[in-house]
Design an enzyme around this catalytic site. Sequence first.
Site, mmCIF file in Angstrom:
data_model
loop_
_atom_site.group_PDB
_atom_site.id
_atom_site.type_symbol
_atom_site.label_atom_id
_atom_site.label_comp_id
_atom_site.label_asym_id
_atom_site.label_seq_id
_atom_site.Cartn_x
_atom_site.Cartn_y
_atom_site.Cartn_z
ATOM 1 N N HIS A 119 0.816 -1.224 0.000
ATOM 2 C CA HIS A 119 0.000 0.000 0.000
ATOM 3 C C HIS A 119 0.846 1.270 0.000
ATOM 4 C CE1 HIS A 119 0.078 -0.123 4.552
ATOM 5 N NE2 HIS A 119 0.072 1.175 4.396
ATOM 6 N N ASP A 144 0.802 -7.696 2.037
ATOM 7 C CA ASP A 144 1.021 -6.265 1.837
ATOM 8 C C ASP A 144 2.516 -5.914 1.716
ATOM 9 O OD1 ASP A 144 0.711 -3.533 1.732
ATOM 10 O OD2 ASP A 144 -0.671 -3.412 3.414
ATOM 11 N N SER A 161 3.965 1.822 8.542
ATOM 12 C CA SER A 161 3.731 0.880 7.459
ATOM 13 C C SER A 161 5.043 0.539 6.784
ATOM 14 C CB SER A 161 2.795 1.484 6.422
ATOM 15 O OG SER A 161 1.494 1.256 6.832
HETATM 16 N N1 ARG Z 1 -4.784 0.722 7.304
HETATM 17 C C1 ARG Z 1 -3.454 0.640 6.778
HETATM 18 C C2 ARG Z 1 -2.758 1.983 6.986
HETATM 19 O O1 ARG Z 1 -3.199 2.773 7.720
HETATM 20 C C3 ARG Z 1 -3.446 0.180 5.371
HETATM 21 C C4 ARG Z 1 -3.997 1.127 4.377
HETATM 22 C C5 ARG Z 1 -3.972 0.674 2.956
HETATM 23 N N2 ARG Z 1 -4.931 -0.334 2.652
HETATM 24 C C6 ARG Z 1 -6.208 -0.086 2.268
HETATM 25 N N3 ARG Z 1 -6.995 -1.089 2.110
HETATM 26 N N4 ARG Z 1 -6.664 1.122 2.065
HETATM 27 O O2 ARG Z 1 -2.146 2.604 6.206
HETATM 28 N N1 GLU Z 2 -1.206 1.239 7.530
HETATM 29 C C1 GLU Z 2 -0.558 2.225 8.330
HETATM 30 C C2 GLU Z 2 0.484 3.035 7.574
HETATM 31 O O1 GLU Z 2 0.359 3.281 6.401
HETATM 32 C C3 GLU Z 2 0.020 1.570 9.511
HETATM 33 C C4 GLU Z 2 -1.059 1.189 10.350
HETATM 34 C C5 GLU Z 2 -1.268 2.150 11.460
HETATM 35 O O2 GLU Z 2 -1.725 3.292 11.278
HETATM 36 O O3 GLU Z 2 -0.952 1.683 12.536
HETATM 37 O O4 GLU Z 2 1.409 3.550 8.123
#
Ligand code: ARG
Ligand code: GLU
Length: 719
Positions: free
Chosen positions: A85, A221, A654
């Site tokens: 991502h 991921d 991430s």
């Molecule tokens: N929640 C994760 C973060 O905060 C992954 C985000 C990307 N994935 C998604 N399905 N949008 O970045």
């Molecule tokens: N998916 C998040 C990022 O892009 C990490 C997850 C979180 O926020 O803990 O950094």
Amino acid sequence: MKYLKPFLFFVLVTLCLPMFPDEGMWIPLLLNHNEADMKSRGMKITAEDIYSVNHSSLKDAIVKFGSGCTGEFISEQGLVLTNYHCAHGAIQSHSSIDHDYLTHGFWAANYSEELPCPDAKVTLLVKMEDVTKLVLQDITKEMTESEVDKLRSSNIANLTKQAAEESGMKVEIRSFFSGNQYYMLYNQVFEDVRLVGAPPIGIGKFGGETDNWVWPRHTGDFTLFRVYADADNNPAKYSANNKPYQPKTALKISLAGIKEQDFTFVFGYPARTNEYLTSYAIAQTTQIEAPILINARTKRLNIIGAAMQKDDKTRIQYSAKYASIANAWKKRQGEIRGIKKLNGIEEKQKFEAQFQEWAATYAGGVYNELLPSLKKAYDNLHPYVEQATYMNEQLMAPEMIRFIHSFDPLLTNVKSKQKTSEESFNTTLTRLKNSVPDFFKNLNVEVDKTIFKELSIIDGDSKNNSNGNKPVRLVDFPDKEFDKYVDEMYAKSIFTDQQRLMEALDNLTFKNVEKSKIAKDMLYNYVERVYQRYESIRTPQLKQQKAIDELQCTYMQAQMEMQHNKNFYPDANSTLRVTYGNVSGYNPSDAVFYKYYTTLDGLIAKEDPNNADYTVEKKLKTLYAKQDYGPYANAQGELPIAFVASNHTTGGNSGSPVLNAKGELIGINFDRTWEGTMSDLMYDVTQCRNISLDIRYCLFVIDKFAGAQHLIQEMNLVK
Ligand code: ARG
Ligand code: GLU
């Protein structure tokens, strides 16, 4: 009874307390303060192995990837691992309907097939130093706030400049503990970064938005890049002559696997947390700001989602944008839920009552007025936050608006009669012309227009609307005619059509700009009004925010004085941190327990041909049918995919390496659990878990799924 109570309380507290204080994002330079605790929890290496001033250490393998992610070197030839991502935009930018790397994945067979990614830069921290004394030098108690501000800024500017000149590196000074401490960071920034390998989106984003922020998870991921450097191994602009960068440290990768309660630590770049705020701040962000954002984004996602389903080109164009809008949309919902469950606001209020009591007798009452002042300051900020959020999330949601605004320098200079030279006008014009193809590549004008129509009205029915619940819009048109007005603007504007815009720009000169089509463009003039209104909110908002920042700086200091025995950690600020915890499942609700890891069996079980989020790659099914997992299966013969642990992480983490007791790579961080999304405001060890990709699944995909064994051979795998 009287005496029993404290005793009972003690027993209860001891029982309820987490076994370990998992909360905290620690400055690597100061990790010796945590070393004993880390060792008692299972760590086998030393703080010095993690961050050393004198030797190479694990730190030399950790990079900031782009501006919002972390990555790590996993080979001596500059191979960098990060999240899928985090690479979504880069993969998409190389994709088209003919070369659909999103759908099919991408694997370079050799160096020459790797794809340059001009937008992906990699930053490596060389060293950091405490410069608090120097930053605050010559500041006295007698100075006014603005004098302090000025002096501090000029100290920072001078110190940075001097250090940059002396070191030849990129230098920055960052504030910690809300302005109570300052560190200087010396960085190397690598700009020649190339895409090496990415799984298909069906693996890299398996579970899609449905599973995002949720455990159990089956997302592969990850993406691989390579950093290139000049002949002397130094950062350099892209050149075909550059060579793979040779890092001082490349992480060893462990195939040994993990067990419940294993020690883990995460080394990376958490972006922002706010653990020391007041109840007023928490109320504002969860009750005012978040609901407006969520509501507006629901509408935007519905519009974009429908268009993506209808048309393949739109699907590719909006893939990364959709994900990013949806990410914060969902996170904020989880955060509201988590704060409610923790009684977060009430807990903060309780603390504030204790604080007030303490302040009454401390140091002649210097902090007596602090909380009342903060409360008043937040009350003053409230209407601006509300309006600015409406602006950002609604009125300025059409991409056209920010894009058109970027052309402003061509005209404002002329209009405000500033002395712009013809030369600088031409430079701006060239830069803007260059931005046009990129903008249109990912834009569906019809989608943008629909967003414009649907979101330019500030909801009349919103409870949080202080404008007396009346629908508010910029231009005074009755409902029906507003749509016509928008149709007309989009039909006539030179900005809504790439060719028309390029022609207009080709004919634009320093002399004719004032009478040009741009100056007369309906949409351009609308955007001007949007920005005027925006400025009228932002200027007082920023002023008020600044006042709050000053008060928060004092409040931070006061909290540290009040709880002088506590080992405080600074809020995340996009600087390198270490956080540690243990592999462990959790109990999200009554009678439910979540195990600490997922497997390919679980992924296969999620398959749903009617839901794009759960489409399983054919090849994955074949490998599953043969149980062909190579050396990547666990002791039970399962192929592990992801695991949870109690490391305190946030956005920016991430792609961060998750390391075992020996400092070997066992996974990469990519998310948090739904029940723990409030940890940026308040951490709860029973619910907060970081979600990591098990490195064995990553290797399995590279090796067995993609057949890219040449990449595995570059790595240092250990048992
Ligand atoms: N929640 C994760 C973060 O905060 C992954 C985000 C990307 N994935 C998604 N399905 N949008 O970045
Ligand atoms: N998916 C998040 C990022 O892009 C990490 C997850 C979180 O926020 O803990 O950094």
